[in-house]
Design an enzyme around this catalytic site. Structure first.
Site, PDB file in Angstrom:
ATOM      1  CB  CYS A  95      -0.884  -0.019   1.250  1.00  0.00           C
ATOM      2  SG  CYS A  95      -1.831   1.489   1.436  1.00  0.00           S
ATOM      3  CG  HIS A 123       1.212  -5.919  11.869  1.00  0.00           C
ATOM      4  ND1 HIS A 123       1.439  -5.497  10.568  1.00  0.00           N
ATOM      5  CD2 HIS A 123      -0.105  -6.135  11.967  1.00  0.00           C
ATOM      6  CE1 HIS A 123       0.290  -5.461   9.930  1.00  0.00           C
ATOM      7  NE2 HIS A 123      -0.667  -5.846  10.759  1.00  0.00           N
ATOM      8  CD  GLU A 125       1.935  -1.015   8.260  1.00  0.00           C
ATOM      9  OE1 GLU A 125       0.760  -1.418   8.143  1.00  0.00           O
ATOM     10  OE2 GLU A 125       2.223   0.125   8.657  1.00  0.00           O
ATOM     11  CB  THR A 158      -0.290   2.502   8.110  1.00  0.00           C
ATOM     12  OG1 THR A 158      -0.547   1.105   8.033  1.00  0.00           O
ATOM     13  CG2 THR A 158       0.864   2.872   7.220  1.00  0.00           C
ATOM     14  CB  SER A 214      -9.698  -9.542  10.076  1.00  0.00           C
ATOM     15  OG  SER A 214      -9.848  -8.139  10.107  1.00  0.00           O
ATOM     16  CB  SER A 257      -9.349  -7.828   5.096  1.00  0.00           C
ATOM     17  OG  SER A 257      -9.734  -8.162   6.407  1.00  0.00           O
TER      18      SER A 257
HETATM   19  S1  SF4 Z   1      -5.433   0.301   6.234  1.00  0.00           S
HETATM   20 FE1  SF4 Z   1      -3.381  -0.314   5.523  1.00  0.00          FE
HETATM   21  S2  SF4 Z   1      -3.711  -1.204   3.500  1.00  0.00           S
HETATM   22 FE2  SF4 Z   1      -5.562  -0.041   4.033  1.00  0.00          FE
HETATM   23  S3  SF4 Z   1      -5.260   1.988   3.093  1.00  0.00           S
HETATM   24 FE3  SF4 Z   1      -4.546   2.094   5.216  1.00  0.00          FE
HETATM   25  S4  SF4 Z   1      -2.351   1.606   5.119  1.00  0.00           S
HETATM   26 FE4  SF4 Z   1      -3.257   0.971   3.207  1.00  0.00          FE
END
Ligand code: SF4
Length: 275
Positions: A95, A123, A125, A158, A214, A257
């Protein structure tokens, strides 16, 4: 009975984008195709993709040819390098928000800052941003156990809350003379949480749709169950009609998701109750 779907439910921008790239590749290119871990935390989507040829693997051992798809969470540089060395083709669906966090982390380390990542250590990420020297912190109190450094640079996973990030940044000031931080946070998840909270306040039942694994869906369920009756389901067939008796407003929410077709199926089944 009214059925209301929370605003922003389902796929976030990054997941939607990753799926579009993958579906296109599966349709047009020659396999085999692999992802390290499921592409997204939704078993129904993962099943669908596996029928189209996407295999989920745990590591690259024994993989000699084909295409490695990098998930929206990203992958550590060392793993990407290993895949390239093996001659695998790479399709990168990281992303853009995650990419920005990875770039800022790299930039800070290359400028000599001690890198601190605000996030969950295990995680994917966070692993994709971390180096051997970086420090991962989840909560502000963990700063107390940290050494001091002449320069500290901080970024965030994020999906962290801005509040937690700020709390850690504030404490880090006591550990350095020079602090540089980037709030590399994506608002998609916090927006979903806000709209779910709002809906759960007025609904007398909340159905939260998404994969059992999730984290983002589980969080929406926790928010909902604090405010009203709530159930976490993966698909419409899990709805028990006894839950719906005497309900005036049924709210539906879904994690980042969860595909739209699963949300629509749940809404249809609830609306069909009693007909
Ligand atoms: S939740 Fe994660 S994958 Fe979804 S837009 Fe935000 S950074 Fe990107």
């Amino acid at each position: 009975m009214r059925v209301i779907v929370a605003r922003g439910s389902g796929f976030c921008f990054g997941v939607k984008r990753a799926l579009e790239i993958v579906e296109k590749a599966l349709g047009e290119e020659k396999g085999p195709f692999y992802t390290l871990g499921p592409l997204i935390h939704n078993p129904q989507v993962v099943d669908r993709l596996s029928r189209k040829g996407l295999k989920v693997i745990d590591n690259l051992k024994g993989i000699k040819e084909g295409t490695l798809i990098i998930r929206s969470h990203g992958l550590p540089t060392a793993t990407i390098e290993l895949a390239k060395k093996k001659g695998l083709k790479i399709i990168d669906t990281t992303c853009p928000y995650v990419k920005r966090a990875q770039e800022k982390a790299k930039e800070l380390e290359s400028k000599g800052y001690q890198l601190v990542i605000v996030g969950d250590r295990g995680h994917p990420e966070v692993k994709s941003m971390a180096s051997e020297k970086s420090i991962v912190l989840q909560r502000p109190f963990q700063v107390e156990k940290m050494e001091s450094y002449s320069r500290i640079g901080v970024v965030a996973q994020t999906t962290q809350s801005l509040e937690n990030f700020k709390g850690i940044v504030k404490k880090l000031r006591s550990r350095t003379k020079e602090l540089k931080g980037y709030a590399t946070i994506c608002n998609a998840v916090s927006r979903q949480q806000r709209s779910t909270r709002k809906l759960a306040r007025e609904a007398d039942l909340m159905l939260v749709v998404g994969g059992r694994d999730s984290a983002n869906t589980k969080r929406l369920f926790q928010i909902s169950e604090r405010l009203t009756n709530a159930h976490h389901i993966e698909k419409a067939s899990e709805i028990d009609f006894r839950w719906l008796g005497n309900k005036k407003i049924v709210g539906i929410s879904a994690g980042a998701s969860t595909p739209k077709w699963l949300i629509d199926e749940v809404a249809r089944k609830v609306k069909g109750y009693g007909n």
